[in-house]
Design an enzyme around this catalytic site. Structure first.
Site, PDB file in Angstrom:
ATOM      1  N   SER A 324      12.882  42.909  61.578  1.00 43.47           N
ATOM      2  CA  SER A 324      14.644  42.614  61.464  1.00 43.47           C
ATOM      3  C   SER A 324      15.110  44.002  61.480  1.00 43.47           C
ATOM      4  O   SER A 324      15.191  44.431  62.771  1.00 43.47           O
ATOM      5  CB  SER A 324      14.495  42.732  60.296  1.00 43.47           C
ATOM      6  OG  SER A 324      15.957  42.826  59.025  1.00 43.47           O
ATOM      7  N   ASP A 335      15.311  51.029  74.732  1.00 39.45           N
ATOM      8  CA  ASP A 335      16.266  50.859  75.992  1.00 39.45           C
ATOM      9  C   ASP A 335      17.417  51.569  75.930  1.00 39.45           C
ATOM     10  O   ASP A 335      17.393  51.139  78.025  1.00 39.45           O
ATOM     11  CB  ASP A 335      17.931  49.171  75.205  1.00 39.45           C
ATOM     12  CG  ASP A 335      17.491  47.942  75.429  1.00 39.45           C
ATOM     13  OD1 ASP A 335      16.318  47.740  75.682  1.00 39.45           O
ATOM     14  OD2 ASP A 335      18.089  46.477  74.787  1.00 39.45           O
ATOM     15  N   LYS A 349      11.948  39.086  65.181  1.00 38.43           N
ATOM     16  CA  LYS A 349      13.325  38.179  64.619  1.00 38.43           C
ATOM     17  C   LYS A 349      14.725  39.023  64.847  1.00 38.43           C
ATOM     18  O   LYS A 349      14.806  39.045  65.071  1.00 38.43           O
ATOM     19  CB  LYS A 349      13.055  38.518  62.808  1.00 38.43           C
ATOM     20  CG  LYS A 349      14.280  38.054  62.107  1.00 38.43           C
ATOM     21  CD  LYS A 349      13.678  36.140  62.170  1.00 38.43           C
ATOM     22  CE  LYS A 349      14.101  35.900  60.920  1.00 38.43           C
ATOM     23  NZ  LYS A 349      13.565  34.212  60.699  1.00 38.43           N
TER      24      LYS A 349
END
Length: 491
Positions: A324, A335, A349
């Site tokens: 989550s 990233d 998820k």
């Protein structure tokens, strides 16, 4: 008036129902129709899962002609059965069944309906302190799955592991029951016990757990040589503030390398995940993207990154229990190359739910969008792969031996191998890891029983099993070979 809460689900959520005229309680990350709402921390006294929730507000008043025709038919069926069925009927039960049928038709494990009573129970669970077993659960398909046990919780000490599937509570099947009803069964008074039947690796095990008061600590800081380790147990109110304060303190202490330990962190408030990422990611950089159909919106950092955080080398530690909001944060950091990620693949998820609350206090939750990382990676069902994999010791993945099973000399069973591997790790030397209960295992068990003040009979019984499981869990927590391996790389 009814309320609506838009929620993002990175593990599982609970949503609230709404009538056509509803007031919204939401947190706006930017001025647009994309709204993020705090995820609901479902701490089932066994703790359910905590999930950040996001949503788009696309509500229009009224129904079109086709919708009105369908609803008229539903109303006619409802009225006919309520008035003319040969047995007494409950108007409330008929209405609930109709709603349940609509939700079930979605074939979506993350969409659900809760009655007023179930909603009340759910709301009682949304707190930092509660009585339970300390395990977060979610509904996955037709199964109830453990997202992760909390650190040092009764569930963890009993041997509950991430992705264990719960099939029974106190010997009774929970098949087909809603998550909230199962939560109620797992809950109870402090000091009482609950037995969960779990499936792991194709085998079923009964695990008896003593309920206790659970306090969820948000951030814990420890100094290991020249490295600061921040254990983040959950994304709850003020988690980002706690972490920022701890980082400032560590920086003053001369720490320039830090580890953010998100292992078995099931998530929490998305708002806190975004704020926590903003400690490291500069203003106006995208932290997470929300997507529904052709609509996509970037949620961006609102402040400059912390100057202390910029001065630090950051590592993130994850495992299959990291879910989550943990994945939202980790995905953004990865990233932007703000941190190297170590450990094992995360839970995975990446879908979003909206919650609606009706005037009678009942709740509806339904999936309405997905979330992506800043570089548009969709991790749902896939998880985040670490930059550097660090395997957990084999004994930490052993199946829990059912508490109602007894083994003795001459038996041949897969669980016998578990005993041998576990006892060997605990210092009781056994030369083989076969499935045969041999004299060598019997001697090792007698030594184990004697050392732990148990009946010395060489039989693997319930009391021996409890102590065996407890010591393996304590060993895993004490040694933490995964963290130690990472610290060796960093120090």
């Amino acid at each position: 008036m009814s309320e609506s809460k838009d929620t993002t689900e990175v593990n599982q959520e609970v949503n609230e129902k709404a009538s056509s005229q509803s007031t919204k309680k939401q947190i706006n990350f930017k001025r647009s129709h994309f709204i993020i709402i705090l995820i609901v921390t479902i701490l089932v006294t066994a703790m359910i899962a905590v999930f950040a929730t996001i949503g788009i507000s696309h509500w229009t008043s009224g129904l079109n002609s086709d919708q009105r025709d369908e609803m008229k038919k539903v109303e006619q069926v409802y009225q006919t059965l309520d008035d003319e069925y040969y047995k007494d009927t409950s108007s409330e039960e008929l209405g609930t069944a109709a709603i349940d049928g609509m939700v079930k038709k979605l074939d979506d494990p993350y969409s659900d309906y809760m009655t007023k009573k179930e909603t009340k129970s759910f709301n009682e669970d949304v707190s930092g302190d509660f009585v339970g077993i300390g395990a977060e659960m979610q509904k996955k398909g037709n199964q109830i799955q453990i997202t992760s046990p909390m650190k040092q919780s009764p569930a963890e000490k009993a041997g509950i592991q991430p992705k264990d599937v719960v099939t029974k509570v106190n010997g009774k099947s929970i098949k087909g029951q809603p998550l909230e009803a199962i939560v109620k069964k797992v809950r109870g008074k402090q000091g009482t016990k609950v037995t969960l039947t779990i499936e792991r690796g194709g085998q079923a095990h009964d695990i008896t757990i003593k309920r206790d008061k659970i306090h969820v600590k948000s951030v814990e800081y420890q100094k290991h040589g020249d490295v600061g380790v921040f254990t983040i147990n959950k994304f709850q109110n003020s988690t980002s503030g706690e972490l920022k304060s701890a980082i400032i303190k560590a920086h003053k202490d001369g720490i320039r390398k830090i580890v953010l330990d998100l292992r078995n962190n099931p998530g929490g408030l998305l708002d806190e995940a975004v704020k926590m990422a903003n400690i490291f990611i500069d203003k106006n950089e995208t932290v997470v993207q929300l997507e529904k159909g052709k609509h996509k919106e970037a949620i961006k950092a609102s402040n400059d990154a912390s100057k202390e955080a910029k001065d630090m080398d950051v590592s993130i530690l994850v495992n299959k229990g990291s879910a989550s909001a943990s994945e939202v944060f980790t995905g953004a950091m990865k990233d932007y190359n703000k941190a190297k990620v170590y450990g094992s693949k995360t839970f995975g998820k990446g879908i979003v739910q909206t919650t609606r609350e009706f005037e009678d206090g009942s709740l509806l939750k339904f999936t309405n969008m997905k979330w992506l990382t800043p570089k548009s990676h969709y991790i749902h069902g896939k998880g985040i792969t670490p930059d550097k994999k660090i395997e957990e010791p084999a004994y930490q993945s052993l199946n829990v031996i059912p508490s109602n099973k007894t083994y003795q000399l001459g038996d041949d069973d897969k669980n016998v191998k578990t005993m041998k591997v576990g006892l060997n790790v605990l210092g009781y030397h056994i030369n083989n890891h076969s499935t045969e209960f041999d004299s060598e295992l019997e001697d090792a068990l007698k030594s184990f029983q004697k050392k732990n003040n148990l009946d010395v009979n060489g039989t693997f019984n319930k009391s021996t099993n409890e102590k065996f499981t407890q010591q393996l869990v304590e060993k895993a927590n004490k040694e933490d070979t995964v963290l130690n391996e990472l610290l060796k790389k960093l120090n």
